[in-house]
Design an enzyme around this catalytic site. Structure first.
Site, PDB file in Angstrom:
ATOM      1  N   ALA A 299       0.812  -1.217   0.000  1.00 44.55           N
ATOM      2  CA  ALA A 299       0.000   0.000   0.000  1.00 44.55           C
ATOM      3  C   ALA A 299       0.847   1.270   0.000  1.00 44.55           C
ATOM      4  O   ALA A 299       0.333   2.362  -0.236  1.00 44.55           O
ATOM      5  CB  ALA A 299      -0.936  -0.006   1.201  1.00 44.55           C
TER       6      ALA A 299
ATOM      7  N   ARG B 291       9.806   8.017  -2.975  1.00 45.92           N
ATOM      8  CA  ARG B 291      11.233   8.188  -3.280  1.00 45.92           C
ATOM      9  C   ARG B 291      11.636   7.633  -4.642  1.00 45.92           C
ATOM     10  O   ARG B 291      12.741   7.861  -5.110  1.00 45.92           O
ATOM     11  CB  ARG B 291      12.087   7.550  -2.170  1.00 45.92           C
ATOM     12  CG  ARG B 291      12.210   8.451  -0.961  1.00 45.92           C
ATOM     13  CD  ARG B 291      13.043   7.784   0.111  1.00 45.92           C
ATOM     14  NE  ARG B 291      12.254   6.821   0.875  1.00 45.92           N
ATOM     15  CZ  ARG B 291      12.781   5.914   1.697  1.00 45.92           C
ATOM     16  NH1 ARG B 291      14.093   5.824   1.817  1.00 45.92           N
ATOM     17  NH2 ARG B 291      12.011   5.100   2.364  1.00 45.92           N
TER      18      ARG B 291
ATOM     19  N   GLN C 142      -6.290  -0.762   1.598  1.00 45.15           N
ATOM     20  CA  GLN C 142      -5.958  -0.030   2.818  1.00 45.15           C
ATOM     21  C   GLN C 142      -5.973   1.443   2.409  1.00 45.15           C
ATOM     22  O   GLN C 142      -4.989   1.938   1.871  1.00 45.15           O
ATOM     23  CB  GLN C 142      -4.570  -0.427   3.360  1.00 45.15           C
ATOM     24  CG  GLN C 142      -4.265   0.218   4.698  1.00 45.15           C
ATOM     25  CD  GLN C 142      -2.803   0.155   5.084  1.00 45.15           C
ATOM     26  OE1 GLN C 142      -1.922   0.063   4.217  1.00 45.15           O
ATOM     27  NE2 GLN C 142      -2.520   0.246   6.367  1.00 45.15           N
TER      28      GLN C 142
ATOM     29  N   GLY D  25      -0.049   2.072   9.215  1.00 39.59           N
ATOM     30  CA  GLY D  25       1.001   1.206   9.752  1.00 39.59           C
ATOM     31  C   GLY D  25       0.886  -0.220   9.238  1.00 39.59           C
ATOM     32  O   GLY D  25      -0.154  -0.637   8.724  1.00 39.59           O
ATOM     33  N   THR D  26       1.990  -0.961   9.395  1.00 39.07           N
ATOM     34  CA  THR D  26       2.043  -2.320   8.852  1.00 39.07           C
ATOM     35  C   THR D  26       1.030  -3.261   9.527  1.00 39.07           C
ATOM     36  O   THR D  26       0.474  -4.149   8.881  1.00 39.07           O
ATOM     37  CB  THR D  26       3.462  -2.907   9.000  1.00 39.07           C
ATOM     38  OG1 THR D  26       3.922  -2.681  10.335  1.00 39.07           O
ATOM     39  CG2 THR D  26       4.432  -2.259   8.039  1.00 39.07           C
TER      40      THR D  26
ATOM     41  N   TYR E   9       6.395  -8.475   1.623  1.00 39.58           N
ATOM     42  CA  TYR E   9       6.299  -7.078   1.190  1.00 39.58           C
ATOM     43  C   TYR E   9       6.462  -6.954  -0.319  1.00 39.58           C
ATOM     44  O   TYR E   9       7.337  -7.598  -0.913  1.00 39.58           O
ATOM     45  CB  TYR E   9       7.377  -6.255   1.916  1.00 39.58           C
ATOM     46  CG  TYR E   9       7.161  -6.305   3.411  1.00 39.58           C
ATOM     47  CD1 TYR E   9       6.420  -5.322   4.057  1.00 39.58           C
ATOM     48  CD2 TYR E   9       7.620  -7.387   4.162  1.00 39.58           C
ATOM     49  CE1 TYR E   9       6.150  -5.404   5.417  1.00 39.58           C
ATOM     50  CE2 TYR E   9       7.359  -7.491   5.519  1.00 39.58           C
ATOM     51  CZ  TYR E   9       6.623  -6.491   6.138  1.00 39.58           C
ATOM     52  OH  TYR E   9       6.340  -6.581   7.477  1.00 39.58           O
TER      53      TYR E   9
ATOM     54  N   TYR F 170      15.957  -7.319 -47.125  1.00 41.93           N
ATOM     55  CA  TYR F 170      14.740  -7.409 -46.327  1.00 41.93           C
ATOM     56  C   TYR F 170      13.939  -8.598 -46.826  1.00 41.93           C
ATOM     57  O   TYR F 170      13.572  -8.659 -48.002  1.00 41.93           O
ATOM     58  CB  TYR F 170      13.891  -6.133 -46.425  1.00 41.93           C
ATOM     59  CG  TYR F 170      12.542  -6.340 -45.758  1.00 41.93           C
ATOM     60  CD1 TYR F 170      12.477  -6.619 -44.396  1.00 41.93           C
ATOM     61  CD2 TYR F 170      11.349  -6.309 -46.493  1.00 41.93           C
ATOM     62  CE1 TYR F 170      11.259  -6.863 -43.780  1.00 41.93           C
ATOM     63  CE2 TYR F 170      10.124  -6.554 -45.875  1.00 41.93           C
ATOM     64  CZ  TYR F 170      10.090  -6.828 -44.517  1.00 41.93           C
ATOM     65  OH  TYR F 170       8.890  -7.077 -43.906  1.00 41.93           O
TER      66      TYR F 170
ATOM     67  N   ASN G 127       6.762  -6.646 -49.827  1.00 40.52           N
ATOM     68  CA  ASN G 127       5.613  -7.413 -49.337  1.00 40.52           C
ATOM     69  C   ASN G 127       4.388  -6.555 -49.093  1.00 40.52           C
ATOM     70  O   ASN G 127       3.309  -7.073 -48.877  1.00 40.52           O
ATOM     71  CB  ASN G 127       5.990  -8.159 -48.045  1.00 40.52           C
ATOM     72  CG  ASN G 127       6.447  -7.210 -46.958  1.00 40.52           C
ATOM     73  OD1 ASN G 127       6.993  -6.131 -47.238  1.00 40.52           O
ATOM     74  ND2 ASN G 127       6.237  -7.595 -45.717  1.00 40.52           N
TER      75      ASN G 127
ATOM     76  N   SER H 218      22.051  -9.976 -57.112  1.00 41.08           N
ATOM     77  CA  SER H 218      22.059  -8.821 -56.203  1.00 41.08           C
ATOM     78  C   SER H 218      21.037  -7.767 -56.617  1.00 41.08           C
ATOM     79  O   SER H 218      20.704  -7.637 -57.795  1.00 41.08           O
ATOM     80  CB  SER H 218      23.447  -8.183 -56.199  1.00 41.08           C
ATOM     81  OG  SER H 218      24.380  -9.103 -55.694  1.00 41.08           O
TER      82      SER H 218
HETATM   83  C1  UD1 Z   1       9.298  -2.188   8.826  1.00 45.93           C
HETATM   84  C2  UD1 Z   1       9.331  -2.805  10.212  1.00 45.93           C
HETATM   85  C3  UD1 Z   1      10.754  -2.834  10.727  1.00 45.93           C
HETATM   86  C4  UD1 Z   1      11.646  -3.604   9.765  1.00 45.93           C
HETATM   87  C5  UD1 Z   1      11.526  -3.019   8.371  1.00 45.93           C
HETATM   88  C6  UD1 Z   1      12.258  -3.913   7.394  1.00 45.93           C
HETATM   89  C7  UD1 Z   1       7.209  -2.150  11.203  1.00 45.93           C
HETATM   90  C8  UD1 Z   1       6.530  -1.260  12.161  1.00 45.93           C
HETATM   91  N1  UD1 Z   1       8.527  -1.991  11.072  1.00 45.93           N
HETATM   92  O1  UD1 Z   1       9.746  -0.856   8.971  1.00 45.93           O
HETATM   93  O2  UD1 Z   1      10.790  -3.469  11.987  1.00 45.93           O
HETATM   94  O3  UD1 Z   1      12.986  -3.565  10.198  1.00 45.93           O
HETATM   95  O4  UD1 Z   1      10.132  -2.953   7.962  1.00 45.93           O
HETATM   96  O5  UD1 Z   1      12.277  -3.324   6.127  1.00 45.93           O
HETATM   97  O6  UD1 Z   1       6.561  -2.997  10.598  1.00 45.93           O
HETATM   98  N2  UD1 Z   1       2.901  -0.602   4.350  1.00 45.93           N
HETATM   99  C9  UD1 Z   1       1.580  -0.663   4.020  1.00 45.93           C
HETATM  100  N3  UD1 Z   1       0.681   0.017   4.758  1.00 45.93           N
HETATM  101  C10 UD1 Z   1       1.053   0.768   5.834  1.00 45.93           C
HETATM  102  C11 UD1 Z   1       2.396   0.843   6.164  1.00 45.93           C
HETATM  103  C12 UD1 Z   1       3.316   0.134   5.404  1.00 45.93           C
HETATM  104  O7  UD1 Z   1       1.197  -1.325   3.062  1.00 45.93           O
HETATM  105  O8  UD1 Z   1       0.163   1.343   6.454  1.00 45.93           O
HETATM  106  C13 UD1 Z   1       3.874  -1.331   3.548  1.00 45.93           C
HETATM  107  C14 UD1 Z   1       4.763  -0.378   2.775  1.00 45.93           C
HETATM  108  O9  UD1 Z   1       4.300  -0.256   1.449  1.00 45.93           O
HETATM  109  C15 UD1 Z   1       6.119  -1.039   2.817  1.00 45.93           C
HETATM  110  C16 UD1 Z   1       6.057  -1.951   4.022  1.00 45.93           C
HETATM  111  O10 UD1 Z   1       4.723  -2.061   4.391  1.00 45.93           O
HETATM  112  O11 UD1 Z   1       6.339  -1.818   1.686  1.00 45.93           O
HETATM  113  C17 UD1 Z   1       6.940  -1.507   5.148  1.00 45.93           C
HETATM  114  O12 UD1 Z   1       6.444  -0.312   5.663  1.00 45.93           O
HETATM  115  P1  UD1 Z   1       7.333   0.840   6.262  1.00 45.93           P
HETATM  116  O13 UD1 Z   1       6.469   1.843   6.890  1.00 45.93           O
HETATM  117  O14 UD1 Z   1       8.286   1.286   5.236  1.00 45.93           O
HETATM  118  O15 UD1 Z   1       8.107   0.052   7.397  1.00 45.93           O
HETATM  119  P2  UD1 Z   1       9.578   0.285   7.828  1.00 45.93           P
HETATM  120  O16 UD1 Z   1       9.692   1.586   8.516  1.00 45.93           O
HETATM  121  O17 UD1 Z   1      10.500  -0.012   6.731  1.00 45.93           O
END
Ligand code: UD1
Ligand code: CA
Length: 455
Positions: free
Chosen positions: A10, A15, A73, A78-79, A100, A363, A383, A402
């Protein structure tokens, strides 16, 4: 026990500085997410759920028709919150593996190890030792047992000194995971629901958390920008080349080859520098690919040499052909055995039978060419009449002089010879010499244009 693989995708990927969503950025010619999905399929997951966010329509469209679940989402909280979106339709008795969309190099063997090692009831987390762990979650162990994971921003100095980091890849029983996710709070420095907090919750509930170390950092690298994308590209290329080297393929320089798709090789194949392979390519035994070649979706027969600087796409060659230097084989070019295609020759949608030669500046399009044919330098099959494409048929053992234009549809009978410089628009009979030339004249009284006199 069934396994649900949840792929987090998501994130926006700001970057990357690109209009293309991050998980669609190409790695070895295929979207990042493709690699992750294929890895999930390779471990035999029967349920794959992709958690997507903004710009997700483009991502979904790219994988339309595939057996995948999609969970939106809409806000990235957050993850942990992300994984939660995939839970409602995940059966409690399943096991869940979280991976991921931007971590494409994880090998399916590693995923299998995590799944096996976690068993039916335990939790597994994939970790890795990093020389510079800055920015990652740290794995806190007590007596060797994983107790929790602490984010960089929430870590104290002692925790920051730990080199074992959380890759974020976690395996857990679905029923328990749902419970832990429901209890997450965003009471941390980033105000996010951290997936990683479920490790401590598991330990609290008396569930064993296994920490599995990945073999190397490259395998678990996450891709956030074009620099990391290029790094991952080289790492993946290295892996693909090493696999082929083990099978006996010789690379002049393993660092100067690109495989964007699937390359299958027979025995004793030699590949020189700057060869690029795209899509599905098959190189037969003893084939030799010289420098600077692009070969896409093609099959190269045993003992064939592709000399330098060719562009080969959707083509097939038989045994012991020679192509190039500087040739172009376009889709539908089918060469039988012992065929020679020389410099500055383009072949499209044509079959050329055994031992025939088109050596220079030609050709050949929409043609059927017999065996033992010699096509002279600068010969062209005309052709296309501006609306339709027409076929040229050339019998066995024909000799085309030729600079001949063959205006299709046209047929040259077996063993015929066509005189140099002819424009042939009517079929030519077998075994005879046919030519078409205006009478050569020398113009009487002609004078070269002299210098204009100044007035
Ligand atoms: C996360 C881990 C961290 C780990 C690192 C490894 C958590 C809180 N932290 O940190 O411990 O060392 O990965 O790379 O999990 N994503 C979503 N929805 C969200 C948030 C994130 O889909 O709401 C996806 C992002 O697209 C990304 C991945 O989850 O691909 C990781 O999210 P990101 O917020 O970058 O976590 P990190 O800070 O890298
Ligand atoms: Ca002519």
């Amino acid at each position: 026990m069934n396994t649900t693989i949840v792929i987090l995708a998501a994130g926006q990927g700001k970057r990357m500085n690109s209009a293309l969503p991050k998980v669609l950025q190409p790695l070895a010619g295929r979207p990042l997410l493709r690699h992750v999905i294929d890895g999930a399929l390779a471990v035999g997951a029967n349920d794959i759920c992709v958690v997507y966010g903004h710009g997700g329509d483009e991502v979904r469209a790219c994988f339309a028709g595939e057996h995948l679940r999609w969970a939106l989402q809409s806000e990235q909280l957050g993850t942990g919150h992300a994984v939660e979106q995939a839970m409602p339709q995940t059966p409690d008795e399943n096991r869940v593996l979280v991976v991921y969309g931007d971590v494409p190099l994880l090998r399916s063997e590693t995923l299998a190890m995590l799944i096996e090692g976690s068993g039916q009831t335990d939790v597994g987390v994939l970790t890795v030792d990093m020389d510079n762990p800055f920015g990652y979650g740290r794995i806190i162990r007590e007596d060797g047992r994983v107790m929790k994971s602490v984010e960089e921003r929430d870590a104290n100095d002692q925790e920051k000194a730990i080199n074992e980091v959380n890759t974020g890849v976690i395996c857990a029983p679905a029923g328990k995971l749902k419970n832990w996710l429901g209890r997450l709070t965003n009471d941390n420095s980033q105000g996010e629901y951290y997936l990683t907090d479920v490790l401590a919750m598991a330990v609290d509930d008396g569930v064993v958390v296994h920490g599995f170390k990945a073999g190397n950092q490259a395998e678990v690298m996450g891709i956030n920008d074009k620099k990391q994308l290029a790094e991952a590209e080289r790492a993946l290329q290295k892996r693909l080349v090493e696999q082929l080297q083990e099978e006996g393929v010789t690379f002049a320089d393993p660092a100067r080859v690109d495989i964007r798709g699937e390359l299958k090789c027979g025995r004793d194949v030699f590949i020189d520098v700057n060869a690029v392979f795209e899509g599905e390519v098959l190189l037969g035994d003893n084939t030799k690919i010289e420098s600077n070649n692009l070969i896409r979706n093609s099959e190269i027969g045993a003992g064939t040499i592709i000399h330098s600087n060719c562009h080969v796409e959707g083509a097939r060659t038989g045994k012991k052909c020679e192509v190039g230097p500087f040739s172009r084989l376009r889709p539908g070019a089918e060469l039988a055995s012992g065929v020679k295609i020389g410099n500055f020759v383009e072949v499209k949608k044509s079959t050329i039978a055994d031992g025939s030669k088109v050596n220079h500046l030609s050709y050949i399009g929409d043609a059927v060419i017999g065996s033992g044919v010699n096509i002279g330098a600068g010969t062209i099959t005309c052709n296309y009449d501006g609306v339709n494409k027409h076929r040229t048929t050339i019998g066995d053992d024909v000799f085309i002089g030729s600079g001949v234009e063959l205006v299709a549809p046209v047929e040259i009978g077996k063993g015929a010879t066509i005189g140099a410089g002819s424009t042939i628009s009517k079929s030519a009979p077998e075994g005879k010499l046919t030519l078409e030339r205006a009478k050569q004249v020398t113009v009487p009284g002609w004078k070269p244009p002299g210098k204009r006199s100044k007035k």
